[in-house]
Design an enzyme around this catalytic site. Structure first.
Site: not given
Length: 496
Positions: A180, A222
């Site tokens: 992430h 991301c």
């Protein structure tokens, strides 16, 4: 109410994925670790191929650092990506002693894993876990250890195998990071997160030490472009690609209920779109013929959802682009089995994917669906879904209110969400960013891997000259009535 909202969201995601294109033709090319083709044994014995190749091509030693920056079964895909990458590099001739692996190692033998001791990265893929070294696992997977390993600084390493990148001036280094992320940060299972400015300092120090010839970095996360946007110099002999630009999500793939879907017993995504794109390309091509540039183009097209960006992201490039014509074997090695290979991988049209943050909810809902009705476990799973969704909404509303208190109810949202022009870094003062994050987390609880998306808001608070005292006052006013419970920063820790 929260559970019904979650169900509706996940139903919409699954429905969108179901219509996402034609069926993939897949010819498995991943063999079990230790399973060797006879021609390979005769031509290049395992364990000696790396040295022989290095002597022939004069490129020095090939090194690699592989990082899965998350934990938990819902994040299965990140460790699957890294284990898969390890198998590709080993088949390419990189020696185990020259590959450093960071992964929490809580997936293969997790009680939720339907195939104990096995990790797969494709619906029809073989085990990619066997043989992967446990260099840095559990509490040892930290940004601090990652920096020390890259710099070859054994004395700065805490725990683990103490394996580091002890590279020399002629050596080539490959880094792959899957996790992430958020604006300016990459996740780690142990806080604090990796901050872009800190990573840049490490890369510059590595370059100043004259201990590599060239370096290639692939990052799956991301907003991963924000790690390098406006920060990555072009004169460090480092080429970078990222799964997304500075302001968008990257995508999970091979997820339950999507096409292609994992085996029915799996309740989580098996891979990430950018990651499987480069790996499936590498293992089905002759890397003595394929260039960095060619792989970038292939991965960019596939990760973009065939240039539609409907369920995809913009793969980006940063750093030194002068050596994009280098062949990939210089960094990933060369598997003799692929010397005459034709592309065995066929993917036609867009494929289903889910953005990284929704992949976490997808896992929770699939687990809930499979539990027996009216069981205590099912009720507990529903409470976890509700708790997670409500905490996300609380984080979103808290950041929003802080912005309104600082900049006014009319201007707050637009100031927090403002994206700087291309070529500028996320924030001018990275120490300020860390201070603002700590102030917020002290009063409003940890951002979590979901809340990383709000890093741009804190960066813009710094960019607009807000003082720490004003930030503290706004955070207290926003969150003084919150009952953080297990979400407290005293329990979870601080991300900065």
């Amino acid at each position: 109410m929260a559970a019904r909202w979650c169900f509706a969201l996940l139903l919409a995601l699954s429905a969108a994925a179901a219509g996402a294109g034609a069926k993939r033709t897949w010819e498995p090319v991943i063999r079990m670790p230790g399973e060797v083709v006879e021609e390979e044994v005769a031509t290049v014995p395992r364990g000696s191929e790396g040295t022989e190749e290095e002597e022939k091509d004069g490129v020095g030693t090939r090194w690699a650092v592989l990082v899965a920056g998350s934990s938990g079964y819902g994040n299965y895909r990140h460790q699957a990506d890294v284990c898969h990458a390890y198998q590709i590099l080993r088949k390419g001739g990189l020696k185990e002693e020259n590959i450093v692996v960071f992964m929490y190692d809580d997936i293969a033998n997790n009680i939720l894993n339907p195939r104990p001791g096995v990790i797969v990265n494709h619906p029809q893929g073989e085990d990619v876990y066997a043989g992967v070294p446990k260099d840095y696992t559990g509490d040892e997977v930290t940004a601090k250890n990652f920096y020390a390993v890259l710099l070859g600084n054994k004395t700065a390493v805490t725990g683990g195998s103490r394996k580091v990148i002890d590279s020399k001036p002629n050596d080539h280094i490959f880094i792959f990071y899957s996790d992430h992320g958020g604006p300016g940060v990459l996740g780690m299972p142990n806080l604090p997160y990796l901050y872009a400015a800190d990573f840049m300092k490490v890369l510059q120090e590595k370059h100043a030490s004259n201990t590599y010839a060239k370096m290639v970095i692939y990052v799956e996360a991301c907003e991963s472009g924000s790690i390098f946007e406006g920060l990555m110099p072009e004169d460090l002999n480092i080429y970078v690609t990222t799964a997304s630009n500075a302001e968008e999500s990257s995508w999970g793939t091979y997820c339950p209920g999507m096409e292609p879907s994992p085996p029915s017993e799996y309740i989580t995504c098996l891979g990430d779109l950018y990651s499987v794109s480069w790996m499936e390309d590498s293992e089905t091509h002759n890397l003595k013929e394929e260039s960095i540039k060619k792989q970038y183009e292939v991965v960019k097209k596939r990760t973009s959802d065939m240039n539609s960006y409907g369920a995809g992201s913009h793969v980006m490039e940063y750093g030194d682009r002068t050596f994009k014509d280098d062949k990939l074997y210089l960094y990933q090695g060369f598997d003799p089995a692929n010397a005459e290979v034709k592309n065995k991988l066929s993917w036609e049209g867009p494929k289903a994917a889910v953005n990284q943050r929704d992949a976490d909810l997808l896992f929770l809902w699939r687990r809930y669906e499979l539990l027996h009705d009216k069981s205590e476990e099912k009720l507990k799973a529903l409470r976890e879904i509700s708790d997670t969704v409500m905490h996300r909404k609380l984080l979103d509303s808290s950041v929003d209110l802080v912005g309104k208190l600082l900049f006014g109810f009319g201007n707050g949202p637009s100031v927090l969400q403002a994206v700087r022009p291309s070529g500028q870094p996320l924030v001018d003062d990275w120490d300020c960013l860390k201070r603002m994050v700590r102030i917020f987390e002290s009063h409003c609880g940890p951002l979590t891997q979901y809340g990383m998306k709000h890093m741009r808001a804190f960066a813009n608070i710094c960019n607009n000259g807000i003082s720490g005292a004003s930030m503290k006052e706004a955070s207290i006013a926003t969150c003084s009535s919150h009952n953080s419970g297990r979400w407290s920063s005293l329990v979870q820790g601080y991300s900065a």
